[in-house]
Design a protein around this motif. Structure first.
Motif, short mmCIF file in Angstrom:
data_model
loop_
_atom_site.label_atom_id
_atom_site.label_comp_id
_atom_site.label_asym_id
_atom_site.label_seq_id
_atom_site.Cartn_x
_atom_site.Cartn_y
_atom_site.Cartn_z
N LEU A 279 -30.14 43.77 -35.70
CA LEU A 279 -29.51 42.37 -35.00
C LEU A 279 -29.75 41.40 -36.11
N PRO A 280 -28.81 40.41 -36.00
CA PRO A 280 -27.62 40.43 -35.36
C PRO A 280 -26.56 41.44 -35.63
N LEU A 281 -25.72 41.93 -34.94
CA LEU A 281 -24.65 42.76 -35.24
C LEU A 281 -23.74 41.99 -36.49
N LYS A 282 -23.46 42.99 -37.33
CA LYS A 282 -22.47 42.44 -38.53
C LYS A 282 -21.05 42.60 -38.17
N ASP A 283 -20.90 43.88 -37.71
CA ASP A 283 -19.47 44.34 -37.80
C ASP A 283 -19.02 44.96 -36.46
N ALA A 284 -17.90 44.87 -36.30
CA ALA A 284 -17.40 45.63 -34.99
C ALA A 284 -15.99 46.34 -35.03
N ALA A 285 -15.82 47.57 -34.52
CA ALA A 285 -14.72 47.97 -34.52
C ALA A 285 -13.36 47.38 -34.13
N HIS A 286 -12.30 47.76 -34.75
CA HIS A 286 -11.31 47.00 -34.07
C HIS A 286 -10.39 47.76 -32.92
N ILE A 287 -10.88 47.46 -31.89
CA ILE A 287 -10.21 48.37 -30.78
C ILE A 287 -9.25 47.25 -29.76
N ARG A 288 -8.22 47.66 -29.59
CA ARG A 288 -7.37 46.56 -29.04
C ARG A 288 -6.87 47.43 -27.62
N THR A 289 -6.71 46.72 -26.68
CA THR A 289 -6.21 46.99 -25.44
C THR A 289 -4.58 46.95 -25.39
N ASN B 241 -15.28 45.41 -16.43
CA ASN B 241 -15.60 46.50 -17.21
C ASN B 241 -16.59 45.86 -18.55
N GLN B 242 -16.15 44.70 -18.83
CA GLN B 242 -17.16 43.90 -19.89
C GLN B 242 -18.51 43.96 -19.45
N LEU B 243 -18.78 43.74 -18.14
CA LEU B 243 -20.00 43.32 -17.44
C LEU B 243 -20.70 44.71 -17.54
N MET B 244 -20.03 45.85 -17.29
CA MET B 244 -20.87 47.15 -17.33
C MET B 244 -20.89 47.47 -18.78
N MET B 245 -20.14 47.27 -19.57
CA MET B 245 -20.34 47.55 -21.21
C MET B 245 -21.49 46.79 -21.48
N ARG B 246 -21.86 45.47 -21.43
CA ARG B 246 -22.98 44.60 -21.70
C ARG B 246 -24.05 45.11 -21.23
N LEU B 247 -24.00 45.60 -19.93
CA LEU B 247 -25.18 45.93 -19.55
C LEU B 247 -25.67 47.39 -20.14
N ASP C 163 -13.16 40.98 -4.89
CA ASP C 163 -12.32 40.52 -5.91
C ASP C 163 -12.56 40.94 -7.29
N TRP C 164 -13.80 41.42 -7.55
CA TRP C 164 -14.14 42.09 -8.93
C TRP C 164 -13.53 43.48 -9.04
N GLY C 165 -13.09 44.11 -7.87
CA GLY C 165 -12.35 45.40 -8.00
C GLY C 165 -11.01 45.48 -8.36
N SER C 166 -10.31 44.15 -8.16
CA SER C 166 -9.12 43.55 -8.12
C SER C 166 -8.63 43.84 -9.65
N ASP C 167 -7.16 44.07 -9.90
CA ASP C 167 -6.63 43.94 -11.15
C ASP C 167 -7.04 42.78 -12.04
N ASP C 168 -7.03 41.49 -11.20
CA ASP C 168 -7.30 40.33 -11.95
C ASP C 168 -8.47 40.19 -12.55
N ARG C 169 -9.41 41.09 -12.05
CA ARG C 169 -10.86 40.85 -12.62
C ARG C 169 -11.48 42.22 -13.12
N ARG C 170 -10.43 43.02 -13.27
CA ARG C 170 -11.21 44.38 -13.92
C ARG C 170 -11.54 44.44 -15.03
N HIS C 171 -10.94 43.50 -16.05
CA HIS C 171 -11.41 43.42 -17.32
C HIS C 171 -12.82 42.65 -17.50
N GLU C 172 -13.03 41.68 -16.70
CA GLU C 172 -14.47 41.16 -16.68
C GLU C 172 -15.34 42.08 -16.04
#
Length: 467
Positions: free
Chosen positions: A433-443, A174-180, A163-172
């Motif tokens: 840390l803590p991070l102060k800013d983030a880039a404004h990236i929108r999907t 992707n976020q998991l991989m980025m956080r790791l 289910d984690w490879g499905s379209d419904d959970r792809r965003h989650e």
């Protein structure tokens, strides 16, 4: 085979004792030759080499074993070979088991390295597999190593959790991989002290990873909360740093880890993430989420030289002219700095952030030059404490979710590396840390969205748009 698989295969050859007779066949297999073709090469029916112990494999490579300390002599013999001139192989390679001497006959480019470094120079040998040489990762093979490890982890997790490879959970996912990735980078550069993420993760995840999911969820939730607000979380999370910056905001979940995915997670954590290139690495890890793209892993991306050809005329050439004109006048240089702090960079189809990362890095490099000059003109201690160019000045729209998440991470990493360079020059940098800013990236689809939805609400003095 994709480049990461070729890297692994060559690294495996380098880890074993050198057999001059077996090496060319192992090399052929490592560079994606078919088993039937290797069999014919081995029995001599297709080996056209005219050198003692040599193996000439069509247009792929011509190899000859060398006596100890004579790899350069043997490489000369390969160059002079009539069969080399007739067959025009992509690679010439000689080795005595201690060193390797190799050449691209078409360009004349040469390689000299120890035998143990064979895998690290896999990029040089890609033409033997019929692939374009990828110079960027030749300079920094950690990018490809990291991508390969992430691809294996991604595959293992989606196999264990379909289910984690499905379209419904792809965003989650992707976020998991980025956080790791952020956590692994953060502990290798010292943002997380004492390898705290992996140490705590593997302490509490169980011997076979049976508690990995729960441990990751607790750790990520803790990183989104100040240390005095973690009362509802396990006590061990108190040691984790508070990250902020939106990286761990929102719903936190994780898939179940089986023994295989747990092992790949360990492998990824064991890699040294300090030297990754955010401008290249971002493009490479896009293909992690799409196995169909892996045959071209890291082979196609907007190169830094090509990005420079765009951003030079857009705004850097003008800035350089201003800096040159103001070089001996402190007030004029400060005005250039003020202008740079107001520049906003917007890429309406940002991919994994290459254009944004390179633009940020180039602006920071110029800022450092100006600050050094101001210290020369005004004396030490007269300049601003830290950079006035935040990653929040960078905007992007990207239709692919994984690429958008990658762009955010790439800019975080670029910021840290720029701050580290700042510290080398001036002996200080802002707290990581803590991070102060983030880039404004929108999907989203930039053709369907108004740029005002993501771009600055007011048009700044300088808005750079990649078209």
């Amino acid at each position: 085979m994709n480049p990461t698989e070729i890297y692994d295969a060559l690294a495996e050859i380098a880890a074993k004792p050198f057999d001059p007779n077996e090496f060319p066949f192992a090399f052929a297999e490592a560079t994606d030759a078919a088993k039937a073709a290797i069999s014919k090469l081995r029995n001599g029916s297709t080996n056209k080499s005219d050198l003692p112990g040599g193996v000439l494999f069509n247009k792929k490579f011509h190899y000859a074993p060398a006596l100890k300390g004579l790899t350069d002599v043997t490489l000369d013999q390969l160059r002079a070979s009539k069969k080399t001139k007739a067959s025009k192989p992509a690679i010439l390679i000689a080795s005595d088991g201690e060193t390797i001497a190799a050449e691209h006959p078409a360009s004349g480019d040469t390689l000299h390295c120890t035998f143990s470094e064979l895998g690290d120079h896999f990029g040089f040998f890609l033409p033997a597999a019929g692939k374009e040489r990828y110079r960027a990762v030749e300079e920094n093979p950690v990018d490809v190593k990291a991508t390969g490890k992430l691809a294996r982890l991604y595959d293992a997790l989606t196999k264990a959790n379909p289910d984690w490879g499905s379209d419904d959970r792809r965003h989650e996912m992707n976020q998991l991989m980025m956080r790791l990735i952020f956590c692994m980078f953060a502990e290798d550069v010292g943002i997380f002290p004492d390898n705290q993420f992996s140490r705590l993760l593997f302490t509490h995840a169980g011997d076979k990873g049976e508690e990995t999911r729960e441990t990751i969820i607790a750790a990520f939730n803790a990183m989104n909360l100040p240390k005095d607000k973690r009362g509802a979380l396990p006590a061990w999370t108190a040691k984790l740093e508070y990250v902020n910056g939106g990286l761990f905001a929102g719903n936190i979940d994780a898939p179940r880890f089986d023994t295989i995915s747990f092992r790949y997670l360990r492998d990824a954590c064991d890699l040294d993430w300090r030297e990754i290139n955010p401008d290249i690495f971002g493009s490479m890890i896009q293909s992690v989420a799409d196995p169909k793209q892996r045959s071209e892993l890291g082979m196609h991306y907007t190169s830094v030289p090509n990005i420079m050809k765009v951003i030079g005329p857009l705004f850097l050439d003008d800035l350089d002219a201003e800096i040159h004109k103001a070089w001996d006048r402190a007030k004029a240089l400060q005005q250039v700095l003020d202008r740079m702090s107001r520049i906003r960079v917007f890429d309406p189809a940002c991919g994994s952030g290459n254009f944004l990362v390179v633009s940020y890095r180039e602006l920071r490099a110029r800022e450092t030059r100006i600050l050094q000059r101001l210290e020369e003109l005004n004396g030490p201690g007269s300049m601003q404490m830290f950079s006035a160019i935040p990653i929040s000045n960078f905007y992007g729209i990207e239709i692919a979710d994984f690429a958008a998440e990658t762009a955010k991470l790439a800019l975080f990493i670029a910021e840290y590396q720029a701050n580290a360079s700042f510290a080398e020059v001036f002996g200080r940098r802002p707290a990581a840390l803590p991070l102060k800013d983030a880039a404004h990236i929108r999907t989203g689809n930039s053709l369907c969205e108004s740029r005002r939805q993501i771009g600055p609400q007011k048009r700044p003095d300088d808005l750079v748009v990649a078209e």
